[in-house]
Write a protein that holds these residues in place. Structure first.
Motif, PDB file in Angstrom:
ATOM      1  N   MET A 137       2.241   1.667  -3.527  1.00 40.90           N
ATOM      2  CA  MET A 137       1.205   2.122  -4.453  1.00 40.90           C
ATOM      3  C   MET A 137       0.869   3.589  -4.216  1.00 40.90           C
ATOM      4  O   MET A 137       0.658   4.350  -5.168  1.00 40.90           O
ATOM      5  CB  MET A 137      -0.046   1.257  -4.299  1.00 40.90           C
ATOM      6  CG  MET A 137       0.118  -0.191  -4.734  1.00 40.90           C
ATOM      7  SD  MET A 137       0.294  -0.381  -6.524  1.00 40.90           S
ATOM      8  CE  MET A 137      -1.369  -0.065  -7.052  1.00 40.90           C
ATOM      9  N   ARG A 155       0.833  -1.213   0.000  1.00 40.78           N
ATOM     10  CA  ARG A 155       0.000   0.000   0.000  1.00 40.78           C
ATOM     11  C   ARG A 155       0.860   1.253   0.000  1.00 40.78           C
ATOM     12  O   ARG A 155       0.560   2.226  -0.693  1.00 40.78           O
ATOM     13  CB  ARG A 155      -0.935  -0.013   1.214  1.00 40.78           C
ATOM     14  CG  ARG A 155      -2.129  -0.914   1.068  1.00 40.78           C
ATOM     15  CD  ARG A 155      -3.162  -0.628   2.138  1.00 40.78           C
ATOM     16  NE  ARG A 155      -2.634  -0.876   3.476  1.00 40.78           N
ATOM     17  CZ  ARG A 155      -2.664  -2.055   4.080  1.00 40.78           C
ATOM     18  NH1 ARG A 155      -3.174  -3.102   3.445  1.00 40.78           N
ATOM     19  NH2 ARG A 155      -2.189  -2.200   5.308  1.00 40.78           N
ATOM     20  N   GLU A 158      -5.984  -4.324  -1.977  1.00 42.39           N
ATOM     21  CA  GLU A 158      -6.286  -4.099  -0.567  1.00 42.39           C
ATOM     22  C   GLU A 158      -7.447  -4.967  -0.102  1.00 42.39           C
ATOM     23  O   GLU A 158      -7.413  -5.537   0.999  1.00 42.39           O
ATOM     24  CB  GLU A 158      -6.611  -2.621  -0.330  1.00 42.39           C
ATOM     25  CG  GLU A 158      -5.397  -1.702  -0.438  1.00 42.39           C
ATOM     26  CD  GLU A 158      -5.762  -0.246  -0.232  1.00 42.39           C
ATOM     27  OE1 GLU A 158      -6.986   0.052  -0.203  1.00 42.39           O
ATOM     28  OE2 GLU A 158      -4.850   0.585  -0.094  1.00 42.39           O
ATOM     29  N   LYS A 177      -5.034  -0.932  -6.845  1.00 39.50           N
ATOM     30  CA  LYS A 177      -4.801  -0.779  -5.407  1.00 39.50           C
ATOM     31  C   LYS A 177      -6.014  -1.232  -4.603  1.00 39.50           C
ATOM     32  O   LYS A 177      -5.875  -1.941  -3.597  1.00 39.50           O
ATOM     33  CB  LYS A 177      -4.488   0.686  -5.101  1.00 39.50           C
ATOM     34  CG  LYS A 177      -4.247   0.960  -3.619  1.00 39.50           C
ATOM     35  CD  LYS A 177      -4.058   2.441  -3.368  1.00 39.50           C
ATOM     36  CE  LYS A 177      -3.941   2.713  -1.877  1.00 39.50           C
ATOM     37  NZ  LYS A 177      -3.869   4.152  -1.574  1.00 39.50           N
TER      38      LYS A 177
END
Length: 206
Positions: A23, A20, A64, A60
């Motif tokens: 990204m 994360r 996630e 993303k």
């Protein structure tokens, strides 16, 4: 198993956090192209930039969501393993209780035998004979009670052991099936997320 699943859970959380952050950094850089005064559209066309940013954001979001799913699944697997550990502890407790009951029965039987031997001796008075007989009666009662407790303890131990064996068998089959399903689902989701990211970066590059 519990320790392994805990390490897997920790590793998945760390990987997801690192990805994360990467990204977010990539998105920040790409979005920054559009904020450069006088150079807007020179490096990357506005349409390509919009499409690329959208693709990276979608990648993303999918990654996630996939991370959250696998963390939930592994957490559930870890909880299941912890339940198995607790059940095993309960079995060990019943084994200890059965061993204690067996020792108590052996002591009661020994006391009964000693009381019986004492009753066979010669007594100086009726009172001594009555006392010996009373002791024998009490020893018999204790022996009967100890035998009942031992039987109940052995029954509880047998039931706990059989229940644990049955549960572990079912848990193993269920855990393997669910864990395989979770891993396959995670791999598919990550493949989709990676494909979106590759397409987005290809659009930005071209």
């Amino acid at each position: 198993v519990d320790s392994t699943l805990s390490r897997c859970l920790s590793a998945c959380g760390g990987i997801g956090t690192a990805r994360r952050e990467l990204m977010d950094l990539d998105l920040g850089i790409v979005r920054g192209f559009d904020s450069w005064e006088g150079l807007r559209g020179r490096f990357i066309a506005q349409r390509a930039l919009l499409k690329g940013v959208t693709g990276i954001e979608q990648s993303k979001e999918i990654a996630e969501e996939s991370d959250l799913d696998i963390v939930d699944d592994i957490s559930w697997q870890s909880a299941l393993a912890s339940s198995a550990v607790t059940a095993a502890e309960n079995v060990r407790s019943t084994v200890r209780a059965a061993r204690t009951a067996a020792n108590a029965k052996a002591a009661a039987d020994s006391a009964t035998f000693a009381a019986q031997s004492a009753c066979k001796g010669n007594f100086l008075s009726i009172d001594e004979a009555r006392v010996a007989q009373t002791r024998l009666s009490i020893a018999h009662s204790h022996a009967i009670h100890a035998a009942v407790v031992e039987h109940e303890a052995n029954t509880a131990k047998r039931r706990a052991a059989l229940a644990l064996a049955h549960d572990v068998k079912c848990w193993n089959v269920h855990r393997k099936r669910e864990l395989l399903h979770s891993c396959l689902s995670y791999a598919k989701s990550q493949h989709v997320a990676t494909r979106r990211a590759v397409d987005a970066w290809s659009c930005l590059r071209d």
